[in-house]
Each structure stands twice: as structure tokens, then as C-alpha cells.
Design a protein around this motif. Structure first.
Motif, PDB file in Angstrom:
ATOM      1  N   PHE A 130       0.898  -1.153  -0.032  1.00 55.62           N
ATOM      2  CA  PHE A 130       0.030   0.018   0.012  1.00 55.62           C
ATOM      3  C   PHE A 130       0.739   1.174   0.080  1.00 55.62           C
ATOM      4  O   PHE A 130       0.461   2.098  -0.520  1.00 55.62           O
ATOM      5  CB  PHE A 130      -0.935  -0.019   1.225  1.00 55.62           C
ATOM      6  CG  PHE A 130      -2.104  -0.820   1.081  1.00 55.62           C
ATOM      7  CD1 PHE A 130      -3.005  -0.899  -0.109  1.00 55.62           C
ATOM      8  CD2 PHE A 130      -2.207  -1.868   1.805  1.00 55.62           C
ATOM      9  CE1 PHE A 130      -4.133  -1.557   0.119  1.00 55.62           C
ATOM     10  CE2 PHE A 130      -3.365  -2.642   1.963  1.00 55.62           C
ATOM     11  CZ  PHE A 130      -4.294  -2.404   0.828  1.00 55.62           C
ATOM     12  N   ALA A 131       2.208   1.273   0.568  1.00 57.10           N
ATOM     13  CA  ALA A 131       2.950   2.521   0.668  1.00 57.10           C
ATOM     14  C   ALA A 131       3.868   2.555  -0.597  1.00 57.10           C
ATOM     15  O   ALA A 131       4.030   3.757  -1.028  1.00 57.10           O
ATOM     16  CB  ALA A 131       3.724   2.423   1.814  1.00 57.10           C
ATOM     17  N   LYS A 132       4.204   1.459  -1.148  1.00 52.98           N
ATOM     18  CA  LYS A 132       5.419   1.754  -2.139  1.00 52.98           C
ATOM     19  C   LYS A 132       4.993   1.141  -3.616  1.00 52.98           C
ATOM     20  O   LYS A 132       5.634   1.343  -4.482  1.00 52.98           O
ATOM     21  CB  LYS A 132       6.756   0.841  -1.599  1.00 52.98           C
ATOM     22  CG  LYS A 132       7.297   1.760  -0.374  1.00 52.98           C
ATOM     23  CD  LYS A 132       7.622   3.126  -0.524  1.00 52.98           C
ATOM     24  CE  LYS A 132       7.985   3.851   0.736  1.00 52.98           C
ATOM     25  NZ  LYS A 132       8.316   5.310   0.258  1.00 52.98           N
ATOM     26  N   LEU A 133       4.096   0.044  -3.673  1.00 54.98           N
ATOM     27  CA  LEU A 133       3.919  -0.353  -4.829  1.00 54.98           C
ATOM     28  C   LEU A 133       2.591   0.337  -5.470  1.00 54.98           C
ATOM     29  O   LEU A 133       1.837   1.234  -4.996  1.00 54.98           O
ATOM     30  CB  LEU A 133       3.340  -1.870  -4.864  1.00 54.98           C
ATOM     31  CG  LEU A 133       4.520  -2.599  -4.009  1.00 54.98           C
ATOM     32  CD1 LEU A 133       3.970  -4.120  -4.189  1.00 54.98           C
ATOM     33  CD2 LEU A 133       5.920  -2.463  -4.712  1.00 54.98           C
ATOM     34  N   ARG A 134       2.426   0.285  -6.797  1.00 56.31           N
ATOM     35  CA  ARG A 134       1.654   0.992  -7.871  1.00 56.31           C
ATOM     36  C   ARG A 134       0.702  -0.264  -8.330  1.00 56.31           C
ATOM     37  O   ARG A 134       1.129  -1.024  -9.266  1.00 56.31           O
ATOM     38  CB  ARG A 134       2.119   1.801  -8.904  1.00 56.31           C
ATOM     39  CG  ARG A 134       3.034   2.809  -8.525  1.00 56.31           C
ATOM     40  CD  ARG A 134       3.593   3.555  -9.598  1.00 56.31           C
ATOM     41  NE  ARG A 134       4.422   4.695  -9.098  1.00 56.31           N
ATOM     42  CZ  ARG A 134       5.090   5.413  -9.997  1.00 56.31           C
ATOM     43  NH1 ARG A 134       5.167   5.302 -11.230  1.00 56.31           N
ATOM     44  NH2 ARG A 134       5.968   6.406  -9.468  1.00 56.31           N
ATOM     45  N   PHE A 135      -0.789  -0.173  -8.024  1.00 55.77           N
ATOM     46  CA  PHE A 135      -1.669  -1.021  -8.624  1.00 55.77           C
ATOM     47  C   PHE A 135      -3.021  -0.467  -8.678  1.00 55.77           C
ATOM     48  O   PHE A 135      -3.180   0.544  -7.820  1.00 55.77           O
ATOM     49  CB  PHE A 135      -1.705  -2.496  -7.843  1.00 55.77           C
ATOM     50  CG  PHE A 135      -2.020  -2.352  -6.275  1.00 55.77           C
ATOM     51  CD1 PHE A 135      -3.332  -2.240  -5.727  1.00 55.77           C
ATOM     52  CD2 PHE A 135      -0.955  -2.263  -5.325  1.00 55.77           C
ATOM     53  CE1 PHE A 135      -3.309  -2.084  -4.541  1.00 55.77           C
ATOM     54  CE2 PHE A 135      -1.039  -2.154  -4.011  1.00 55.77           C
ATOM     55  CZ  PHE A 135      -2.290  -2.263  -3.589  1.00 55.77           C
ATOM     56  N   PRO A 136      -3.783  -0.606  -9.360  1.00 50.56           N
ATOM     57  CA  PRO A 136      -5.262   0.055  -9.649  1.00 50.56           C
ATOM     58  C   PRO A 136      -5.769  -0.088  -8.156  1.00 50.56           C
ATOM     59  O   PRO A 136      -6.230  -1.081  -7.568  1.00 50.56           O
ATOM     60  CB  PRO A 136      -5.857  -1.061 -10.804  1.00 50.56           C
ATOM     61  CG  PRO A 136      -4.650  -1.626 -11.529  1.00 50.56           C
ATOM     62  CD  PRO A 136      -3.724  -1.884 -10.369  1.00 50.56           C
ATOM     63  N   TYR A 137      -6.681   0.867  -7.985  1.00 51.37           N
ATOM     64  CA  TYR A 137      -7.589   0.894  -7.070  1.00 51.37           C
ATOM     65  C   TYR A 137      -6.883   0.896  -5.502  1.00 51.37           C
ATOM     66  O   TYR A 137      -7.605   0.223  -4.685  1.00 51.37           O
ATOM     67  CB  TYR A 137      -8.946   0.393  -6.954  1.00 51.37           C
ATOM     68  CG  TYR A 137      -9.289   0.362  -8.479  1.00 51.37           C
ATOM     69  CD1 TYR A 137     -10.278   1.146  -8.590  1.00 51.37           C
ATOM     70  CD2 TYR A 137      -9.403  -0.569  -9.336  1.00 51.37           C
ATOM     71  CE1 TYR A 137     -10.988   1.369  -9.596  1.00 51.37           C
ATOM     72  CE2 TYR A 137     -10.058  -0.602 -10.374  1.00 51.37           C
ATOM     73  CZ  TYR A 137     -10.875   0.494 -10.837  1.00 51.37           C
ATOM     74  OH  TYR A 137     -11.609   0.725 -12.103  1.00 51.37           O
ATOM     75  N   LYS A 138      -5.680   1.285  -5.423  1.00 53.86           N
ATOM     76  CA  LYS A 138      -4.832   1.120  -4.227  1.00 53.86           C
ATOM     77  C   LYS A 138      -5.373   1.683  -3.075  1.00 53.86           C
ATOM     78  O   LYS A 138      -5.791   1.180  -2.025  1.00 53.86           O
ATOM     79  CB  LYS A 138      -3.428   1.162  -4.391  1.00 53.86           C
ATOM     80  CG  LYS A 138      -2.574   1.245  -3.165  1.00 53.86           C
ATOM     81  CD  LYS A 138      -1.184   1.598  -3.408  1.00 53.86           C
ATOM     82  CE  LYS A 138      -0.896   3.033  -3.517  1.00 53.86           C
ATOM     83  NZ  LYS A 138       0.589   3.512  -3.503  1.00 53.86           N
ATOM     84  N   ASN A 139      -5.768   3.119  -3.133  1.00 53.53           N
ATOM     85  CA  ASN A 139      -6.345   3.869  -2.194  1.00 53.53           C
ATOM     86  C   ASN A 139      -7.620   3.491  -1.692  1.00 53.53           C
ATOM     87  O   ASN A 139      -7.981   3.294  -0.519  1.00 53.53           O
ATOM     88  CB  ASN A 139      -6.372   5.534  -2.602  1.00 53.53           C
ATOM     89  CG  ASN A 139      -4.869   5.992  -2.677  1.00 53.53           C
ATOM     90  OD1 ASN A 139      -3.934   5.221  -2.195  1.00 53.53           O
ATOM     91  ND2 ASN A 139      -4.607   6.735  -3.559  1.00 53.53           N
ATOM     92  N   GLN A 140      -8.263   3.017  -2.623  1.00 50.80           N
ATOM     93  CA  GLN A 140      -9.876   2.640  -2.585  1.00 50.80           C
ATOM     94  C   GLN A 140      -9.983   1.217  -1.469  1.00 50.80           C
ATOM     95  O   GLN A 140     -10.488   1.302  -0.689  1.00 50.80           O
ATOM     96  CB  GLN A 140     -10.513   2.506  -3.864  1.00 50.80           C
ATOM     97  CG  GLN A 140     -10.791   3.698  -4.595  1.00 50.80           C
ATOM     98  CD  GLN A 140      -9.855   4.230  -5.425  1.00 50.80           C
ATOM     99  OE1 GLN A 140      -8.471   3.754  -5.218  1.00 50.80           O
ATOM    100  NE2 GLN A 140     -10.028   5.094  -6.231  1.00 50.80           N
ATOM    101  N   ILE A 141      -8.936   0.561  -2.054  1.00 51.99           N
ATOM    102  CA  ILE A 141      -8.959  -0.755  -1.249  1.00 51.99           C
ATOM    103  C   ILE A 141      -8.377  -0.651   0.138  1.00 51.99           C
ATOM    104  O   ILE A 141      -8.915  -1.277   0.961  1.00 51.99           O
ATOM    105  CB  ILE A 141      -8.070  -1.725  -1.941  1.00 51.99           C
ATOM    106  CG1 ILE A 141      -8.668  -2.146  -3.216  1.00 51.99           C
ATOM    107  CG2 ILE A 141      -7.590  -3.110  -0.926  1.00 51.99           C
ATOM    108  CD1 ILE A 141      -7.580  -3.051  -4.346  1.00 51.99           C
TER     109      ILE A 141
END
Length: 280
Positions: A98-109
Motif C-alpha cells: 500500500f505504501a510503495k507499490l502501484r496497482f489499480p484502486y490501491k487507495n480505495q482498497i
């Protein structure tokens, strides 16, 4: 000069209030320890005797035969150590993602996970009990262990805040060198966040050790019960006999591991909470 004098008076007033609060908080603990060394009649003496005239140590021998105290300690250790060790690994991996990777809808999850903290346990305990009952997990330690293996949202949150203080350039450099994400976590991230992990692990261990509601729901057999259920049974069985020294002796034994852990690691606990709140 006037300002300095007012500040001294204010500090003195705050100090007195803190001392009164400390006395109020520590008095029950001291009374519990004192009562564990008393005879039955001395418990109801008026005025109360904070220091027994004669110290009786026999209750610390009776507690091991009066109930399954030893098995309760072992069961609590099994649950607490298994959940905290494995759950800390999964929580730190999730925090890293959650802090360092990029993936879709990270903040929403992540917000969805945080929102689960607003759901009180009594709201889901009936459905959980039905599910675990159908799986045949009732009267085993599995309902207490398995859910915690997938992580702790509070630990994920604090570790995520802590990880924001680590420059992304370090991770990008490791990726250029061909290091996998698990390699970055194991070789770079985990060593850097060890202080925060240690503090959160200790807090989680203390919470599991003192947990009462889930064990009382799922554990029926005396040999499988955790320590807090054993202490509650002590209170139910021996309070009728007014054997409060026996109950207090068992309570002191159950408190000792947590007290020792907190006294040893209190600096890490306070520092981790402070750092996690400032950084990020």
C-alpha cells in the motif's frame, strides 16, 4: 517573570493531577498483589490492610491444582505467538504494497480496509460463529488463530505511515538492479521498519493475550480454554467461597508476562506510535 511564575504554577498543578491519576490507576493493581498474599479473613478487614501482617504464599501453589491454569497459559501462548508472528509478516507485506507499490484502486482498497475498523465485533460474531460451526472449528483454537494470520489492519496502517518516510529512490534502485519485490521487502524494507514492527507486534500480542470475547464463544472444553477464560472460571467458582486470594494470585500470574513485556519494550511502543503519527 510573571509568565515564568504562572508557568511553574501550571506545571505544578498538572504534576499533581498526573500523580493523582497515577495513584487511582495503580491502586487496584497494588490491591490485587496485596490480596494474593492475604488470608481469606484479612481480605474483609476494616480498615483495609494494604500490607499483610503475614505473607501467605500457599495460594500461588494452589492455583496450579485449582484449575487448568497451566494449559490456559500454553493455549494463550499458542494463539498469541502464532497469530502475531505470521500475522506480522502478512501485515508488513500489505503495508509495503500500500505504501510503495502501484496497482489499480490501491487507495480505495486501503480505505475499504480502514472502514472495516468501524464495524464492531458483536455485529459479525454470530455469522462468524455459524460459519466456523459448519466448518467444525468450534471448541478448537482455529477460530482464534486463522483470521489473524491474514494481518491486522491497525498494524498495516501504522507500518504504511512509517514506510512513507523511506525514499522511493531506494526501491527504484533495487528494481534497476533486478531485485524482485519480495527481495526488496526482505533485504531493504523489513530491516528498515524493524522498530515499528517490534512495537506493533508487542501491542498486538498484549491484545490477543487479554482477549476474552472470542474465546468464550468458541472454547468449551477446559483443556482447550485460553488463560482469560480460566481466570473467569476461577472468579465464578471461588468468589462464591470468598476465596479472593486464590483469584488474585491467578490474576497476578496472568498479568506477569504482559507486565514484563511492557516494561522491557515501553520505549519502542511509545517511539513507534510517535513516529508513525509524525511521518507519512
Amino acid at each position: 517573570m510573571v509568565h515564568t511564575k504562572q508557568q511553574k504554577i501550571s506545571n505544578a498543578f498538572i504534576f499533581v493531577l498526573l500523580c493523582i491519576g497515577a495513584i487511582v490507576m495503580i491502586a487496584p493493581l497494588l490491591w490485587m498483589v496485596s490480596t494474593s498474599f492475604k488470608d481469606r479473613q484479612d481480605v474483609f478487614a476494616l480498615p483495609p490492610n494494604w500490607i499483610p501482617a503475614v505473607f501467605h504464599f500457599n495460594k500461588y501453589q494452589e492455583i496450579w491444582t485449582a484449575g487448568p491454569l497451566l494449559s490456559g497459559i500454553i493455549n494463550s501462548l499458542i494463539v498469541a505467538l502464532t497469530v502475531t508472528i505470521i500475522g506480522t509478516i502478512t501485515s508488513s507485506l500489505a503495508a509495503f504494497a500500500f505504501a510503495k507499490l502501484r496497482f489499480p484502486y490501491k487507495n480505495q482498497i486501503f480505505l475499504l480496509l480502514l472502514s472495516s475498523m468501524m464495524i464492531p465485533y458483536p455485529a459479525v460474531m454470530i455469522s462468524q460463529f455459524i460459519m466456523f460451526s459448519e466448518w467444525g472449528w468450534v471448541d478448537t483454537l482455529l477460530p482464534l488463530i486463522v483470521p489473524g494470520l491474514f494481518g491486522n489492519i491497525i498494524m498495516i496502517f501504522f507500518l504504511r505511515q512509517y514506510l512513507y518516510s523511506i525514499p522511493n529512490a531506494i526501491i527504484e534502485a533495487a528494481k534497476i538492479d533486478g531485485t524482485s519485490y519480495f527481495g526488496i521487502y526482505a533485504r531493504i524494507i523489513f530491516p528498515l521498519i524493524k522498530p515499528a514492527i517490534a512495537a506493533q507486534l508487542i501491542l498486538w500480542f498484549m491484545g490477543i493475550w487479554n482477549d476474552y470475547l472470542p474465546p468464550i464463544l468458541y472454547l468449551n472444553s477446559p483443556e482447550i480454554q485460553t488463560l482469560q477464560i480460566v481466570i473467569a472460571n476461577f472468579n465464578a467458582n471461588y468468589a462464591i467461597q470468598s476465596d479472593y486470594p486464590l483469584i488474585m494470585a491467578a490474576s497476578v500470574v496472568s498479568l506477569l508476562p504482559i507486565l514484563i513485556i511492557f516494561l522491557i519494550f515501553q520505549r519502542q511502543i511509545i517511539e513507534s506510535v510517535a513516529i508513525s503519527g509524525v511521518k507519512g
